[in-house]
Design a protein around this motif. Structure first.
Motif, short mmCIF file in Angstrom:
data_model
loop_
_atom_site.label_atom_id
_atom_site.label_comp_id
_atom_site.label_asym_id
_atom_site.label_seq_id
_atom_site.Cartn_x
_atom_site.Cartn_y
_atom_site.Cartn_z
N PRO A 40 1.58 -4.41 -4.31
CA PRO A 40 1.39 -5.44 -5.34
C PRO A 40 1.26 -6.83 -4.72
N SER A 41 0.85 -7.79 -5.51
CA SER A 41 0.80 -9.18 -5.04
C SER A 41 2.18 -9.61 -4.57
N GLY A 42 2.22 -10.29 -3.43
CA GLY A 42 3.49 -10.75 -2.89
C GLY A 42 4.23 -9.71 -2.08
N SER A 43 3.61 -8.56 -1.84
CA SER A 43 4.30 -7.49 -1.11
C SER A 43 4.32 -7.71 0.40
N LEU A 204 -10.99 2.64 -4.05
CA LEU A 204 -11.66 2.15 -2.85
C LEU A 204 -10.98 2.69 -1.60
N ALA A 205 -9.65 2.65 -1.58
CA ALA A 205 -8.91 3.15 -0.43
C ALA A 205 -9.22 4.62 -0.17
N ARG A 206 -9.26 5.41 -1.22
CA ARG A 206 -9.52 6.84 -1.06
C ARG A 206 -10.95 7.11 -0.64
N SER A 207 -11.88 6.23 -1.01
CA SER A 207 -13.29 6.48 -0.71
C SER A 207 -13.65 6.21 0.75
N CYS A 208 -12.89 5.37 1.43
CA CYS A 208 -13.32 4.97 2.77
C CYS A 208 -12.24 5.03 3.84
N THR A 209 -11.05 5.52 3.50
CA THR A 209 -10.00 5.67 4.51
C THR A 209 -9.32 7.02 4.34
N ARG A 210 -8.66 7.47 5.38
CA ARG A 210 -7.92 8.72 5.34
C ARG A 210 -6.42 8.50 5.48
N ARG A 211 -6.01 7.27 5.56
CA ARG A 211 -4.60 6.94 5.72
C ARG A 211 -4.26 5.75 4.85
N THR A 212 -3.16 5.82 4.12
CA THR A 212 -2.73 4.71 3.29
C THR A 212 -1.31 4.30 3.68
N VAL A 213 -1.14 3.00 3.82
CA VAL A 213 0.16 2.41 4.10
C VAL A 213 0.54 1.55 2.90
N ARG A 214 1.66 1.86 2.29
CA ARG A 214 2.12 1.09 1.13
C ARG A 214 3.23 0.13 1.55
N ILE A 215 3.13 -1.09 1.06
CA ILE A 215 4.10 -2.14 1.36
C ILE A 215 4.70 -2.65 0.06
N ALA A 216 6.01 -2.84 0.07
CA ALA A 216 6.70 -3.45 -1.07
C ALA A 216 7.84 -4.31 -0.52
N ASP A 217 7.93 -5.53 -1.00
CA ASP A 217 8.99 -6.46 -0.59
C ASP A 217 9.06 -6.59 0.93
N GLY A 218 7.89 -6.61 1.57
CA GLY A 218 7.84 -6.86 3.00
C GLY A 218 8.13 -5.67 3.89
N GLU A 222 5.65 3.69 2.54
CA GLU A 222 4.96 4.97 2.67
C GLU A 222 3.85 4.83 3.70
N ASP A 223 3.65 5.86 4.51
CA ASP A 223 2.56 5.92 5.48
C ASP A 223 2.01 7.33 5.42
N ALA A 224 0.93 7.52 4.64
CA ALA A 224 0.42 8.86 4.34
C ALA A 224 -0.94 9.08 4.96
#
Length: 225
Positions: A40-43, A204-218, A222-224
């Protein structure tokens, strides 16, 4: 053993004494990987991107990009490193309206000292491969949003960077143009380009990448793969 294109170790960044924008973040990206950073914004997504690009400095930890400790570089050294090794694509294109498409694309190479003829050849190759060669002499204001973003991608690739950073590259585009740019990023990844994409758009993330990193509160939550 292959050297990571990005390696962050225990990175923390605070602003004006508040809570950390990034808090003890470690992240490794190998050559040829395409990684989407979501949150999210501010993450802390933009802070992460700025640290990787050498536009900001961590308060703690290390940031290494393509074998160079960018957290140790001064302002001039960071600019040279970005010019040689990092391509950047932004939400609002940042093209120079009084220069033609070709003049915008060759600019990074000319700043790096590449000869005019060689830079022109490279620009022509990129415009052709990205499907916008017909606009080579046009001013950016005469192009659609999707076409301008393709020009921005061509400019980012001009110096054959080890890493492409894309910050909300479809945020200013309509759905069709956004899908077009997503397809372009996917094609670049298939050709072996290392990419870090910051986006709110999961599709968009799913269409062009195979790895997603989620950030929350800095923090990385998740690193999938």
């Amino acid at each position: 053993m292959t050297t990571p294109v990005i390696e962050l170790r225990g990175v923390t960044r605070r602003y004006e004494g508040g809570p950390p924008a990034l808090d003890d973040v470690s992240l490794t990206v190998m050559p040829g990987e395409a990684v989407a950073v979501l949150g999210p914004s501010g993450s802390g997504k933009s802070t992460l991107l700025n640290l990787i690009a050498g536009l900001d400095r961590p308060d703690a930890g290390t940031v290494t990009v393509d074998g160079v400790r960018v957290d140790r570089l001064g302002e001039a050294g960071s600019a040279l490193h970005r010019r040689a090794r990092i391509g950047m694509v932004f939400q609002f294109f940042h093209l120079l309206d009084d220069l033609t498409v070709t003049e915008n694309v060759v600019l990074p190479a000319r700043l790096a000292g590449t000869g005019r003829r060689e830079a022109g050849r490279r620009a022509a190759e990129l415009l052709e491969s990205l499907g916008i060669a017909r606009h080579a002499r046009a001013l950016p204001g005469r192009l659609s949003g999707g076409e301008r973003q393709r020009v921005a991608v061509a400019r980012a690739l001009m110096n054959r960077p080890a890493l492409l950073l894309a910050d909300e590259p479809t945020g200013a585009l309509d759905t069709a143009a956004g899908e077009d740019v997503g397809g372009l990023l996917a094609a670049l990844h298939a050709e072996g380009q290392s990419i870090v994409l910051v986006t709110h758009d999961l599709a968009l993330a799913r269409s062009c990448t195979r790895r997603t990193v989620r950030i929350a509160d800095g923090r990385v939550t998740e690193d999938a793969r």
